[in-house]
Design an enzyme around this catalytic site. Structure first.
Site, mmCIF file in Angstrom:
data_model
loop_
_atom_site.group_PDB
_atom_site.id
_atom_site.type_symbol
_atom_site.label_atom_id
_atom_site.label_comp_id
_atom_site.label_asym_id
_atom_site.label_seq_id
_atom_site.Cartn_x
_atom_site.Cartn_y
_atom_site.Cartn_z
ATOM 1 C CB SER A 40 -0.995 0.050 1.193
ATOM 2 O OG SER A 40 -1.532 1.245 1.299
ATOM 3 C CE1 TYR A 70 -3.616 -2.188 5.078
ATOM 4 C CE2 TYR A 70 -3.094 0.160 4.507
ATOM 5 C CZ TYR A 70 -3.651 -0.996 4.250
ATOM 6 O OH TYR A 70 -3.763 -1.425 2.630
HETATM 7 N N1 LIG Z 1 -8.614 -0.985 -1.754
HETATM 8 C C1 LIG Z 1 -7.526 0.002 -1.552
HETATM 9 O O1 LIG Z 1 -7.817 1.138 -1.487
HETATM 10 C C2 LIG Z 1 -6.223 -0.635 -1.151
HETATM 11 C C3 LIG Z 1 -5.230 0.275 -1.197
HETATM 12 C C4 LIG Z 1 -3.889 -0.061 -1.123
HETATM 13 C C5 LIG Z 1 -3.839 -1.695 -0.517
HETATM 14 N N2 LIG Z 1 -4.640 -2.275 -0.501
HETATM 15 C C6 LIG Z 1 -4.402 -3.826 -0.209
HETATM 16 O O2 LIG Z 1 -5.153 -4.656 -1.012
HETATM 17 C C7 LIG Z 1 -5.233 -5.885 -0.343
HETATM 18 C C8 LIG Z 1 -6.731 -6.417 -0.738
HETATM 19 O O3 LIG Z 1 -7.708 -5.343 0.048
HETATM 20 P P1 LIG Z 1 -9.083 -4.787 -0.947
HETATM 21 O O4 LIG Z 1 -8.951 -3.621 -0.585
HETATM 22 O O5 LIG Z 1 -9.211 -5.715 -2.233
HETATM 23 O O6 LIG Z 1 -9.967 -5.417 0.351
HETATM 24 P P2 LIG Z 1 -11.043 -6.543 0.646
HETATM 25 O O7 LIG Z 1 -12.104 -6.570 -0.633
HETATM 26 O O8 LIG Z 1 -11.593 -6.647 1.971
HETATM 27 O O9 LIG Z 1 -10.135 -7.867 0.348
HETATM 28 C C9 LIG Z 1 -9.412 -8.508 1.391
HETATM 29 C C10 LIG Z 1 -8.982 -9.954 1.043
HETATM 30 O O10 LIG Z 1 -8.316 -10.442 2.007
HETATM 31 C C11 LIG Z 1 -8.977 -11.782 2.708
HETATM 32 N N3 LIG Z 1 -8.778 -11.796 4.198
HETATM 33 C C12 LIG Z 1 -9.124 -10.932 5.224
HETATM 34 N N4 LIG Z 1 -8.720 -11.349 6.337
HETATM 35 C C13 LIG Z 1 -8.298 -12.566 6.178
HETATM 36 C C14 LIG Z 1 -7.631 -13.728 7.095
HETATM 37 N N5 LIG Z 1 -7.800 -13.565 8.186
HETATM 38 N N6 LIG Z 1 -7.163 -14.707 6.516
HETATM 39 C C15 LIG Z 1 -7.123 -15.042 5.191
HETATM 40 N N7 LIG Z 1 -7.716 -13.884 4.047
HETATM 41 C C16 LIG Z 1 -8.216 -12.646 4.992
HETATM 42 C C17 LIG Z 1 -10.266 -11.352 2.369
HETATM 43 O O11 LIG Z 1 -10.882 -12.766 2.705
HETATM 44 P P3 LIG Z 1 -12.523 -13.026 2.974
HETATM 45 O O12 LIG Z 1 -13.531 -11.652 2.694
HETATM 46 O O13 LIG Z 1 -13.122 -14.088 2.035
HETATM 47 O O14 LIG Z 1 -12.722 -13.402 4.374
HETATM 48 C C18 LIG Z 1 -10.418 -10.792 1.155
HETATM 49 O O15 LIG Z 1 -10.476 -11.666 0.139
HETATM 50 C C19 LIG Z 1 -4.805 -5.804 1.106
HETATM 51 O O16 LIG Z 1 -3.692 -6.236 1.292
HETATM 52 C C20 LIG Z 1 -5.184 -4.170 1.198
HETATM 53 O O17 LIG Z 1 -4.145 -3.884 2.228
HETATM 54 C C21 LIG Z 1 -5.874 -1.787 -0.721
#
Ligand SMILES: NC(=O)c1ccc[n+]([C@@H]2O[C@H](COP(=O)([O-])OP(=O)(O)OC[C@H]3O[C@@H](n4cnc5c(N)ncnc54)[C@H](OP(=O)(O)O)[C@@H]3O)[C@@H](O)[C@H]2O)c1
Length: 263
Positions: free
Chosen positions: A149, A162
């Protein structure tokens, strides 16, 4: 994308958001995918359906595995299962993560801090180690993409846990890249900016908030999960064959801008 077709890739956290976007782009490119989820069964079914339909044209195959990364002891078995689906893996995308927002004073004993580090840092560290060892044993090359991130580089209030997890992920990616260069195992980081996903849609797509962000992001728009998928495809492909230990920041210029007042 050069050399990507037919590559076997494990994507963690593919049940929604960025992971689902990555899965769709890699399926379009003809990769064989092991998709991981934790709790969201509806979401992983939707990703799988989309990927299967893209696979009709590209030849991509798909399989699904569940694991809760809070239970770190379950990771070795999970990785072995993922490795055996297509008799080996060429790529690992450590995408699963949680975004914990809490002021430091509200987490005095670091409970949330520890949980965030387990899921966002310990789990990818261990999965990457398992992936590298398996590639070395099989005498094959590999590519790892760690979804970090911009908070690893520039952060703000509420994000101790985070930001620490993502700065840590950036750091171990560089060390692993150095240690595994000799085996032709590449490790790179994707550092996304603000990307609306199901989890954040209610807040980020609210018109006043969207306007605020659009004014702050030099490119004038949020990122999309497909943007992140395209970057991941590049990092896994032979187009980035000489790239390792790097951080690819994809944020529409947000952190390049700095905190100057908007003129
Ligand atoms: N969206 C943004 O703006 C953004 C920006 C920078 C970085 N990121 C990074 O992108 C990645 C994905 O995030 P997202 O924004 O796409 O959010 P998201 O839709 O909430 O996706 C998160 C994923 O991580 C899984 N997860 C959560 N807790 C877990 C656990 N205890 N064990 C195994 N898997 C787990 C979830 O699985 P389930 O839902 O099936 O439980 C889901 O598939 C993250 O690493 C986040 O830090 C996101």
């Amino acid at each position: 994308m050069k050399g990507l077709k037919g590559k076997r890739v494990l994507i963690t956290g593919a049940s929604s958001g960025i992971g689902a976007g990555m899965a769709k782009v890699l399926a379009r490119e003809g990769c064989h995918l092991v998709l991981h989820y934790n709790r969201n069964q509806t979401g992983i079914k939707q990703t799988m359906k989309a990927v299967e339909s893209l696979g009709l044209e590209s030849g991509s195959k798909v399989s699904v595995l569940q694991c809760d990364f809070k239970a770190l002891e379950s990771l070795p078995k999970f990785f072995d299962q993922a490795w055996s689906v297509f008799s080996g893996l060429d790529g690992l995308v450590n995408n699963a993560g949680i975004v914990s927002k809490v002021t430091a004073l509200k987490d005095p004993f670091g409970k949330q801090f520890a949980e965030t580090l387990n899921i966002n840092l310990h789990a990818p560290y261990q999965l990457s180690n398992a992936f590298a060892q398996a590639c070395i044993d099989a005498k094959k090359t590999g590519a790892i993409v760690n979804n970090s991130s911009i908070h690893g580089q520039a952060t703000c209030e509420w994000f101790s846990a985070y930001a620490a997890s993502k700065a840590g992920l950036d750091a171990i990616s560089k060390v692993q890249a150095v240690e595994w260069g000799q085996y032709q195992i590449r490790v790179n980081v994707l550092a996304p900016g603000v990307v609306p996903v199901e989890r954040t849609d209610a807040i980020l797509l609210e018109p006043e908030m969207a306007e605020k962000w659009q004014a702050t992001i030099p490119a004038g728009r949020y990122g999309t999960t497909e943007d992140m998928g395209e970057a991941t495809a590049f990092l896994l492909s032979d187009a980035s064959a000489w790239m390792t230990g790097s951080i690819l920041t994809m944020d529409g210029g947000l952190i390049a801008r700095g905190n100057y007042p908007i003129r």
